[in-house]
Design an enzyme around this catalytic site. Structure first.
Site, PDB file in Angstrom:
ATOM      1  N   HIS A 126       0.829  -1.202   0.000  1.00  0.00           N
ATOM      2  CA  HIS A 126       0.000   0.000   0.000  1.00  0.00           C
ATOM      3  C   HIS A 126       0.865   1.255   0.000  1.00  0.00           C
ATOM      4  CE1 HIS A 126      -3.473   2.562   1.274  1.00  0.00           C
ATOM      5  NE2 HIS A 126      -2.518   3.214   1.919  1.00  0.00           N
ATOM      6  N   GLU A 127       1.891   1.272   0.847  1.00  0.00           N
ATOM      7  CA  GLU A 127       2.732   2.457   0.943  1.00  0.00           C
ATOM      8  C   GLU A 127       3.572   2.655  -0.322  1.00  0.00           C
ATOM      9  OE1 GLU A 127       2.258   4.587   3.238  1.00  0.00           O
ATOM     10  OE2 GLU A 127       0.874   3.313   4.342  1.00  0.00           O
ATOM     11  N   HIS A 130       1.597   4.304  -3.022  1.00  0.00           N
ATOM     12  CA  HIS A 130       1.519   5.763  -2.937  1.00  0.00           C
ATOM     13  C   HIS A 130       2.642   6.410  -3.748  1.00  0.00           C
ATOM     14  CE1 HIS A 130      -1.803   6.537  -0.263  1.00  0.00           C
ATOM     15  NE2 HIS A 130      -1.294   5.845   0.736  1.00  0.00           N
ATOM     16  N   GLU A 190      -6.240   7.008  -1.128  1.00  0.00           N
ATOM     17  CA  GLU A 190      -6.122   5.845  -0.253  1.00  0.00           C
ATOM     18  C   GLU A 190      -6.697   4.594  -0.921  1.00  0.00           C
ATOM     19  OE1 GLU A 190      -4.452   5.391   2.276  1.00  0.00           O
ATOM     20  OE2 GLU A 190      -3.981   7.419   2.938  1.00  0.00           O
TER      21      GLU A 190
END
Length: 263
Positions: A126-127, A130, A190
């Site tokens: 997920h990070e 980004h 997100e």
């Protein structure tokens, strides 16, 4: 130069800069170069390594490195860096982040909630997503428009104002909670990071179904007086879990060997 000409040049440049798309095809406002963002990410990461204790536990470091390396092996080659740097910070914060320039930070507190390699891969994926989706650039660009007087352009270019506005800059990169400044990713960003991150961790051979268990664990952890930092700006647990469950149904089977990262 009069105001009309300045405004004309500004909107012309913004029109050119806005011609960018995210990995999911969403239009983005991108004002800064990859080189600027990589430089800013590296500078911020060095500052964090100075400000926050780094874990010296060999097993913990090897475990986090194993998961991160497995994830980033499936990331396309990036234009401004060739290697991802991973640091485990010795802190009870239930958090992790990734910065432009290939910088990944994981707090030891996260390992109490992300209890296996697949759940940790959910967070790291997920990070990293980004970064791949230029969300920091997008957020910093939005801040540039909203706070033109702060001269954030100079910060991104490495000018001396960096130290003066470090809190805002760190917030724009996703690590602002620790500095008392919060400039959150939007819900769209997100959700996009959830989708891209899930695709990435699944492609690397991790079990995407564990992402649901991870966010259930997060929901339990948020039952106290304050939620984990990782959840401070994220969608509700039920919304996120449902969206992940829907996405999992569409993921192709991975041909990657099952990772074996153990602590």
């Amino acid at each position: 130069m009069n105001k009309i000409i300045k405004a004309s040049l500004l909107f012309t440049s913004l029109g050119l800069a806005a011609c960018s798309s995210s990995p999911t095809g969403r239009n983005q406002l991108i004002l800064f170069s990859d080189q600027d963002m990589s430089s800013l990410g590296a500078k911020s990461f060095e500052q964090m390594k100075t400000d926050t204790p780094i874990s010296k536990d060999a097993k913990t470091n090897a475990y986090v490195q194993c998961v991160a390396n497995t994830i980033t092996a499936y990331v396309p080659k990036q234009p401004n860096f060739s290697q991802w740097e991973v640091v485990v910070f010795d802190s009870d914060q239930v958090n992790a982040f990734a910065l432009p320039g290939g910088k990944i930070g994981v707090y030891t507190g996260l390992l109490k909630v992300a209890v296996n390699q697949d759940q940790l891969a959910t967070v790291i994926g997920h990070e990293v997503a980004h970064v791949l989706a230029d969300h920091s650039n997008e957020r910093l660009s939005q801040s540039q428009l909203a706070n033109a007087g702060l001269q954030i352009t100079d910060i991104a270019l490495g000018a001396s104002e960096y130290s003066q506005y470090r809190g805002l800059t760190m917030a724009a990169l996703g690590v602002g909670v620790q500095y008392g400044v919060l400039l959150p990713y939007g819900r769209t960003q997100e959700s996009e990071a959830d989708v891209v991150g899930l695709e990435l961790m699944s492609k690397a051979g991790f079990d995407p179904k564990q992402s649901i268990d991870l966010w259930k664990n997060m929901a339990k952890a948020s039952g106290g007086s304050s939620p984990p930092e990782l959840l401070s700006t994220h969608p509700s647990h039920s919304t996120r879990i449902q969206e992940l469950a829907n996405k999992i149904q569409t993921l192709p089977a991975s041909s990657a060997k099952r990772p074996n990262c153990q602590i």
